[in-house]
Design an enzyme around this catalytic site. Structure first.
Site, PDB file in Angstrom:
ATOM      1  N   LYS A 103     -16.127  23.638 -19.883  1.00  0.00           N
ATOM      2  CA  LYS A 103     -16.933  23.744 -21.097  1.00  0.00           C
ATOM      3  C   LYS A 103     -16.286  24.591 -22.190  1.00  0.00           C
ATOM      4  CE  LYS A 103     -21.375  22.776 -18.941  1.00  0.00           C
ATOM      5  NZ  LYS A 103     -22.795  23.122 -18.872  1.00  0.00           N
ATOM      6  N   ASP A 115     -26.496  21.516 -23.884  1.00  0.00           N
ATOM      7  CA  ASP A 115     -27.087  22.470 -22.936  1.00  0.00           C
ATOM      8  C   ASP A 115     -28.106  23.345 -23.664  1.00  0.00           C
ATOM      9  OD1 ASP A 115     -25.622  21.693 -20.714  1.00  0.00           O
ATOM     10  OD2 ASP A 115     -24.015  23.102 -21.091  1.00  0.00           O
ATOM     11  N   LYS A 124      -1.275  -7.941  -4.594  1.00  0.00           N
ATOM     12  CA  LYS A 124      -2.162  -6.796  -4.359  1.00  0.00           C
ATOM     13  C   LYS A 124      -1.326  -5.526  -4.220  1.00  0.00           C
ATOM     14  CE  LYS A 124      -5.302  -4.523  -1.149  1.00  0.00           C
ATOM     15  NZ  LYS A 124      -5.879  -4.498   0.214  1.00  0.00           N
ATOM     16  N   HIS A 158       0.837  -1.200   0.000  1.00  0.00           N
ATOM     17  CA  HIS A 158       0.000   0.000   0.000  1.00  0.00           C
ATOM     18  C   HIS A 158       0.872   1.250   0.000  1.00  0.00           C
ATOM     19  CE1 HIS A 158      -2.520  -3.175   1.702  1.00  0.00           C
ATOM     20  NE2 HIS A 158      -3.576  -2.487   1.296  1.00  0.00           N
TER      21      HIS A 158
END
Length: 528
Positions: free
Chosen positions: A311, A348, A164, A137
């Protein structure tokens, strides 16, 4: 020494397994949570022994590992130095894990740092029915692809059954590193659990199914996460349909900051499944659109919904623009063509204007041959991407458009583009040239968590007969509540969202008709 028990029958493997990570404080409660995880559809459960109050292995493990058991289990007893709760010496912890093996645990997890020491302790006593997971980890960051592949080799060299690796995301692009590692391991037939923690790593918990991850972890419910950014079992199975995700699944998503409030993943994933389209729609928390699109550039990343603050930046990222999007100068939808080129659209414009028109037609007498916006004074608050779309749409419908914005220069700029006029926010407070005006808020003012904010005073709202708010979380903003109290017809952001996501669905699927009833119900109900 305890006698080895027969393990619970393993669930037939169906791609990436869903493992519920359990953190209850008593053995009885944790055992009950195994049953709850099974009822939710999980394939396995992780028993985090360090979470148990006053844990005593010989007393508590038989309770946790009683037979018959509804799910295979992973037994984890994580030390504090690897992010767990255990603070003692290694040997008592090793003895507890060995006892879990002997009592029938299907998996035991040990940290890479002490894997050799643990295997020496076992001295061949590990039952054949138990698989060993050796884990690493990193709670700070995600190392490079080469560093992680080297780590995979080192973990494999311990003789583990399953590797893992869990890292942490400082930005969403870190997830692509883990996907490259999973891809490599899949080709080499190495069983790997590879996940990226924290909110920006969230998509790794789902898309590991696309890249061949052995399993993914989930919490039993919100508030019981064992690692930051962890989804719930129900989210993985029901919302993201992880069972249906495979190597050929197309990936779509909503890019912005914030994105956790968006209903688009719920709506689009339900719609995809209802028509048999092999796609998954995810939340992409990203501050840098250009970097995101360059990182996730595979043809499998086939389409995106862009929200604030991307946007206008999105226009520069696209190879081609729909004519309406080009005129507006902002896009909310990107589709990647098979040749890899990005095409930008603005839905939109369609969603917002249609929602306002429908509300006016339902509440006021209108001319059926013309838009109810024609010749009306239409005030837009904002000058960003959403404001451009709404202003452009209103102008196209014949309205007289006025732009008000906190930064007056931006209001003037947008007004000049569309052929309207501009106001300061101070001027807007006393603006009343005529009756029956329409107001559209296209800013984030009033969005959760700032629900007490409003872009305009209640006194000023008395001048409007129709008020629209692009914010949809909460659905009833303070602006809309006060406008309704003043007698205005109100239109909420969800009505805009209903219409624009249907257009996006058709763009994402190459023209498949949107399941309108399903999508409307998914948006207008609080689906989890």
């Amino acid at each position: 020494m305890a006698t080895a028990a027969t393990p619970a029958p393993a669930v037939a493997r169906r791609g990436t397994l869903v493992c519920a990570s359990l953190t209850a404080r008593s053995p009885q409660e944790m055992a009950a949570e195994v049953a709850a995880a099974a009822a939710l559809g999980a394939d396995a459960a992780e028993l985090q022994l360090g979470c148990l109050d006053g844990f005593e292995p010989r007393r508590d493990l038989p309770v946790l590992l009683f037979q018959p058991r509804l799910l295979p289990v992973i037994v984890t007893y994580r030390p504090k130095w690897e992010g767990g709760q255990y603070e003692g010496e290694d040997e008592p912890r090793f003895e507890a894990l060995l006892l879990a093996m002997e009592l029938g645990a299907e998996y035991v997890d040990i940290e890479f740092k002490v894997a050799d020491k643990f295997l020496h302790f076992l001295s061949g006593r590990k039952p054949e029915t138990c698989k060993l997971i050796v884990s690493f980890h990193n709670y700070e960051y995600t190392p490079s692809v080469n560093e992680l592949l080297s780590l995979v080799d080192q973990i494999q060299a311990t003789g583990t059954d399953i590797v893992k690796i869990a890292t942490s995301a400082t930005e969403i692009d870190d997830v692509s590193i883990m996907f490259q590692v999973l891809d490599h391991c899949k080709a080499k037939k190495v069983r790997v659990i590879g996940l990226v923690m924290k909110e920006r790593g969230f998509i790794s918990q789902i898309l590991c199914a696309k890249y061949g991850g052995y399993l993914t972890f989930a919490s039993l419910e919100k508030g019981k996460e064992s690692a930051p950014g962890q989804p719930t079992v129900a989210e993985l199975i029901n919302k993201y349909k992880i069972r249906q995700i495979g190597p050929d699944t197309k990936v779509f998503g909503i890019i912005g900051n914030p994105v956790s409030h968006s209903k688009s993943p719920i709506v689009q994933n339900q719609a995809f499944r209802s028509v048999g389209f092999d796609g998954v729609f995810l939340p992409f928390l990203s501050d840098d659109l250009v970097k995101f699109l360059n990182t996730f550039s595979s043809p499998d990343y086939a389409g995106f919904s862009c929200i604030m603050p991307h946007k206008e930046t999105a226009v520069r990222c696209c190879d081609d623009l729909d004519p309406i999007a080009r005129d507006i100068g902002a896009i909310n939808t990107i589709v990647r063509r098979p040749d890899g080129k990005l095409v930008g659209y603005n839905t939109d414009y369609v969603g917002g204007i249609a929602a306002i028109e429908d509300a006016i037609r339902a509440s006021q007498p209108t001319n059926p041959t013309a838009s109810p916006l024609a010749r009306r004074l239409f005030v837009v608050i904002g000058a960003g991407g959403a404001a451009k779309a709404i202003a452009y749409g209103a102008k196209e419908k014949g309205a007289r458009v006025v732009i008000a914005n906190r930064t007056f220069a931006r209001a003037e700029e947008l007004a000049n583009i569309i052929g309207g006029s501009a106001l300061t926010m101070a001027e807007l407070e006393n603006y009343q040239p005529e009756e029956g005006m329409i107001l559209a808020n296209a800013t984030s003012v009033g969005m959760y968590p700032n629900v007490d904010e409003t872009p305009l005073s209640k006194k000023a709202l008395r001048n409007y007969s129709v008020v629209f708010d692009a914010v949809f979380v909460p659905r009833e903003t303070r602006l809309l509540r006060e406008a309704a109290e003043c007698g205005a017809t109100v239109v909420d952001g969800l009505e805009m969202l209903v219409r624009l996501v249907m257009v996006q669905f058709e763009l994402f699927t190459g023209g498949m008709p949107a399941p309108q009833k399903l999508m409307r119900e998914a948006i207008l109900t609080r689906t989890q």
